[in-house]
Design an enzyme around this catalytic site. Structure first.
Site, short mmCIF file in Angstrom:
data_model
loop_
_atom_site.label_atom_id
_atom_site.label_comp_id
_atom_site.label_asym_id
_atom_site.label_seq_id
_atom_site.Cartn_x
_atom_site.Cartn_y
_atom_site.Cartn_z
N LEU A 189 0.81 -1.22 0.00
CA LEU A 189 0.00 0.00 0.00
C LEU A 189 0.84 1.27 0.00
O LEU A 189 0.50 2.26 -0.65
CB LEU A 189 -0.91 -0.01 1.23
CG LEU A 189 -1.58 1.30 1.64
CD1 LEU A 189 -2.71 1.64 0.68
CD2 LEU A 189 -2.10 1.23 3.07
N TYR A 190 1.94 1.28 0.74
CA TYR A 190 2.68 2.51 1.01
C TYR A 190 3.26 3.11 -0.27
O TYR A 190 4.00 2.45 -1.01
CB TYR A 190 3.81 2.26 2.00
CG TYR A 190 3.38 1.71 3.34
CD1 TYR A 190 2.08 1.85 3.80
CD2 TYR A 190 4.29 1.04 4.17
CE1 TYR A 190 1.69 1.35 5.02
CE2 TYR A 190 3.91 0.53 5.40
CZ TYR A 190 2.60 0.68 5.81
OH TYR A 190 2.23 0.16 7.03
N SER A 191 2.91 4.36 -0.51
CA SER A 191 3.37 5.10 -1.69
C SER A 191 3.10 4.33 -2.98
O SER A 191 3.88 4.40 -3.94
CB SER A 191 4.87 5.43 -1.58
OG SER A 191 5.10 6.41 -0.58
N GLY A 192 2.00 3.61 -3.02
CA GLY A 192 1.64 2.88 -4.21
C GLY A 192 2.70 1.89 -4.65
O GLY A 192 2.90 1.64 -5.84
N GLY A 193 3.40 1.30 -3.67
CA GLY A 193 4.45 0.32 -3.97
C GLY A 193 5.85 0.89 -3.98
O GLY A 193 6.83 0.14 -3.96
#
Length: 341
Positions: free
Chosen positions: A58-62
């Protein structure tokens, strides 16, 4: 640095885990650091002896996974470090999830949750972004209420047996749900969870009722997130004004805005500050030391400054007396249970 086993596994992890949510791209959240700003922080963590890194797809869109993989290759020996990531939320490549770290993009078919299809796709994508052949600890970010637990546990077992994952872990849910998932795996001879990543700190201790006793009884490692209560325990907030003294993250975070502003919460911070001043260390150092005294494996520490890492590691040298622990815990009043889904 001190090291310990993760639960009942043979995996050696540092007593401080570096949370990678802070590193990725500020296009995702305004408080996230880009690669250039992140590099010295991760390098410093490695120099301090930290070998345990936690991120999520999820974090920073990968992009957080991409940076973690890059930094591991730059600063570490892959066989010595423990790479942990998570699956459940959709990977929002368009950065439309909103300002809150808990914001979730609209559901799209098969792009989130814990179905067999989703897990098989997500683990391969995480491996690609991380640039590694295996993930040491693969965690479900939340419980998927729409997928049978049996389907999720078998899929997780299968990615372990395929050699893509070494151990599996879970994150915030109700204790009965966690116990049920563990029992399903036990009855069928599938891989069980080695760790629980839950919300636990001096200002939110509801996990002491059921989840933490369950994990201790079952030998499950505890990896608390938000160990400083979104920075609230640092002691820089003011009664009556949620944004006064708050960081950019805290001002845009649902949990920070809604959970830590009662009078009893400030009394916890006052007790923490008094002990920290007496010890000649920061509030953060004592807050981490308290967690370590409560038997957790490793708090997940988010850091945007090297001094914050130093304060976390300094907690390893703090021994609290029983009287000091009682003084820290005395002002606490029960909270509403934080939503798990």
């Amino acid at each position: 640095m001190q090291y310990t086993r993760l639960g009942r596994t043979g995996l050696n992890v540092s007593r401080i885990c570096l949370g990678m949510m802070t590193y990725g791209t500020p296009q995702w959240r305004p408080w996230v650091l880009d690669e250039e700003a992140s590099r010295p922080l991760v390098r410093h963590a490695v120099e301090l002896g930290i070998n345990f890194f936690d991120t999520a797809d999820l974090y920073s869109g990968g992009q957080s996974e991409v940076l973690l993989g890059k930094f591991v290759r730059e600063f570490c020996k892959r066989e010595e470090v423990v790479v942990a990531t998570k699956v459940y939320y959709p990977v929002d490549l368009n950065f439309k999830g909103g300002a809150s770290a808990a914001a979730k993009p609209d559901r799209r078919p098969n792009m989130d949750g814990l179905s067999r299809k989703r897990i098989f796709h997500a683990v391969d994508e995480s491996l690609r972004r991380l640039g590694t052949d295996y993930i040491d600890l693969y965690q479900i970010h939340r419980l998927d209420p729409h997928t049978p637990m049996e389907e999720t546990m078998e899929a997780l077992h299968d990615v372990v047996k395929a050699g893509k994952v070494r151990h599996i872990g879970a994150s915030s849910m109700y204790a009965w749900q966690f116990a049920k998932m563990q029992q399903i795996a036990k009855e069928r001879g599938w891989t069980r969870f080695a760790s629980m990543q839950n919300h636990y700190n001096l200002a939110y201790r509801e996990e002491e009722r059921e989840m933490i006793p369950l994990c201790r009884d079952q030998g499950v490692g505890l990896l608390p997130w938000s160990p400083l209560a979104r920075g609230f325990l640092a002691g820089n907030r003011q009664r009556g004004d949620k944004d006064a003294g708050a960081t950019s993250r805290a001002r845009t975070d649902d949990i920070a805005q809604n959970y830590y502003y009662r009078d009893s919460d400030f009394k916890v911070v006052e007790a923490l500050g008094a002990l920290a001043a007496k010890r000649g260390v920061s509030n953060a150092t004592v807050a981490y030391a308290w967690l370590l005294h409560k038997g957790v494996t490793a708090p997940i520490v988010g850091a945007s400054k090297t001094t914050q890492l130093d304060q976390a590691v300094a907690a390893l040298d703090i021994t609290l007396t029983a009287e000091e622990v009682r003084a820290l815990e005395a002002p606490y009043e029960p909270h509403p249970i934080l939503g798990h889904v």
